[in-house]
Design an enzyme around this catalytic site. Structure first.
Site, PDB file in Angstrom:
ATOM      1  N   SER A 119       0.816  -1.217   0.000  1.00  0.00           N
ATOM      2  CA  SER A 119       0.000   0.000   0.000  1.00  0.00           C
ATOM      3  C   SER A 119       0.843   1.258   0.000  1.00  0.00           C
ATOM      4  CB  SER A 119      -0.822   0.066   1.292  1.00  0.00           C
ATOM      5  OG  SER A 119      -1.779  -0.931   1.338  1.00  0.00           O
ATOM      6  N   HIS A 140      -0.737  -2.418  -7.174  1.00  0.00           N
ATOM      7  CA  HIS A 140      -1.512  -2.076  -5.972  1.00  0.00           C
ATOM      8  C   HIS A 140      -3.011  -2.116  -6.261  1.00  0.00           C
ATOM      9  CE1 HIS A 140      -2.567   1.143  -2.738  1.00  0.00           C
ATOM     10  NE2 HIS A 140      -2.749  -0.071  -2.279  1.00  0.00           N
ATOM     11  N   GLU A 152      -3.068   0.574  -9.119  1.00  0.00           N
ATOM     12  CA  GLU A 152      -1.951   1.526  -9.240  1.00  0.00           C
ATOM     13  C   GLU A 152      -0.719   0.712  -9.611  1.00  0.00           C
ATOM     14  OE1 GLU A 152      -1.595   5.412  -6.313  1.00  0.00           O
ATOM     15  OE2 GLU A 152      -1.625   3.473  -5.366  1.00  0.00           O
ATOM     16  N   ASN A 190      -2.756   6.276  -1.285  1.00  0.00           N
ATOM     17  CA  ASN A 190      -2.696   6.357   0.175  1.00  0.00           C
ATOM     18  C   ASN A 190      -2.029   7.626   0.696  1.00  0.00           C
ATOM     19  OD1 ASN A 190      -4.224   4.119   0.825  1.00  0.00           O
ATOM     20  ND2 ASN A 190      -2.517   2.767   0.309  1.00  0.00           N
TER      21      ASN A 190
END
Ligand SMILES: CC(=O)CC(=O)SCCNC(=O)CCNC(=O)[C@H](O)C(C)(C)COP(=O)(O)OP(=O)(O)OC[C@H]1O[C@@H](n2cnc3c(N)ncnc32)[C@H](O)[C@@H]1OP(=O)(O)O
Ligand SMILES: NC(=O)C1=CN([C@@H]2O[C@H](COP(=O)(O)OP(=O)(O)OC[C@H]3O[C@@H](n4cnc5c(N)ncnc54)[C@H](OP(=O)(O)O)[C@@H]3O)[C@@H](O)[C@H]2O)C=CC1
Length: 283
Positions: A119, A140, A152, A190
């Site tokens: 993450s 991701h 991602e 994130n």
């Protein structure tokens, strides 16, 4: 590169979802975890998700069985010997990911791509423990994997164009949308999402409002599908804390300091939905 067999490391909420979508797209999948119990839980989640699709008339019973038959759960990491692509989805800790990647580098065939579903952790640093940094990449997925469209994709410093293109093409084949971002702590998703969640936890910690009120404000006022505290429970409070620590340390700015209440809940083992208690209680 022709990818046939995918090995997924970790059978938690992300690993099981990744195994499901890869098998549904026709890939042969080995799902590996340390404990049989976790593999059983992962397979039960996959079966439940596929059964729901059958009930809704979007999948035939034969289709469900065919997908399930393409997934082999195992505690034996030597299944990596047969992999064309490995997607690691174990816990969000650099020490553990480095250990896993070192081991995979020794077991996996030379041509295999080693991807991580991290993450927030730097891809370049994970790649550096292997002898094939040019074949290491970030892939991701978002939670819940069967529903969310985004993947991602993050190149490490050495990742080749050919490896990037293979991962981009597999992402499309499994019905997801690839978005390329650079290798910075937390990437894009994130770096933006987790400070919002952390701020919601501060609002609770400082008594600005109740947890329900904080979630209602963001749901009804900003049209978020889940309030930030519910979403934190859904992601896992341990994962939220690890990500905030990566942002804090990696970007060196105090604005990313994890809220003490988040630390306290993680210390208590209140990790959210997966342990039955986080900001809310789950039956
Ligand atoms: C931490 C990281 O590194 C990155 C991250 O992943 S951050 C987290 C990103 N994810 C989010 O932000 C999720 C936010 N929440 C949502 O989008 C929605 O609440 C949700 C999709 C989870 C549920 O949607 P909802 O409308 O409230 O509930 P519901 O109607 O039950 O579900 C909608 C669909 O999702 C499916 N679904 C819901 N939860 C699911 C799950 N856990 N697994 C599989 N499918 C699921 C349902 O079956 C339903 O499917 P259909 O439309 O085909 O019938
Ligand atoms: N939760 C989320 O919303 C998202 C998470 N991610 C990332 O995905 C990864 C997994 O997260 P998530 O699925 O939520 O976590 P979970 O805690 O649900 O699952 C992690 C699984 O990995 C297992 N595991 C730990 N160490 C190893 C190892 N050495 N070898 C094999 N398996 C291992 C764990 O076993 P045990 O329990 O026994 O330790 C557990 O079953 C993390 O890197 C996370 O940051 C990415 C996107 C979204």
């Amino acid at each position: 590169m022709n990818v046939r067999r995918i090995v997924v490391i970790g059978a938690g909420q992300m690993g099981s979802g990744i195994a499901q979508v890869c098998a549904a797209a026709g890939y042969m999948v080995n799902m590996q975890d340390l404990k049989q119990e976790q593999l059983d839980k992962g397979m039960a989640i996959i079966t439940k998700n596929l059964s729901r699709q059958v009930e809704k008339g979007r999948l035939t019973e034969e289709g469900k069985q065919a997908t399930l038959s393409r997934i082999t759960p195992t505690v034996d990491v030597s299944c990596a010997k047969e992999a064309d692509l490995i997607i690691e989805a174990a816990v969000e800790r650099m020490d553990i990911k480095k250990q896993i990647f070192k081991q995979l580098d020794e077991i996996a065939p030379q041509h295999a791509i080693l991807a991580t579903n991290t993450s927030s952790l730097p891809i370049t640093e994970i790649a550096a423990v292997t002898k094939r940094p040019e074949q290491v990449i970030g892939m991701h997925f978002m939670n819940p994997v069967p529903v969310m469209k985004l993947v991602e994709i993050i190149r490490g410093l050495a990742t080749t164009d050919a490896v990037y293109e293979t991962i981009e093409s597999i992402t499309k084949q499994i019905g997801k949308v690839p978005v390329e971002v650079n290798d910075f702590p937390g990437f894009v998703s994130n770096r933006i999402l987790l400070p919002m969640i952390n701020e919601a936890i501060y609002a609770l910690y400082e008594g600005v409002a109740t947890k329900e009120a904080i979630d209602d404000v963001m749901k009804l006022g900003m049209n978020h599908p889940m309030g930030p505290l519910t979403l934190a429970d859904f992601i896992g409070l341990d994962t939220c804390l690890y990500i905030m620590e990566v942002l804090h340390e990696g970007l060196g700015d105090s604005k990313y300091r994890p809220c003490p209440l988040l630390r306290k809940y993680v210390s208590a083992g209140w990790l959210g939905k997966k342990t039955g208690r986080g900001f809310y209680i789950y039956e």
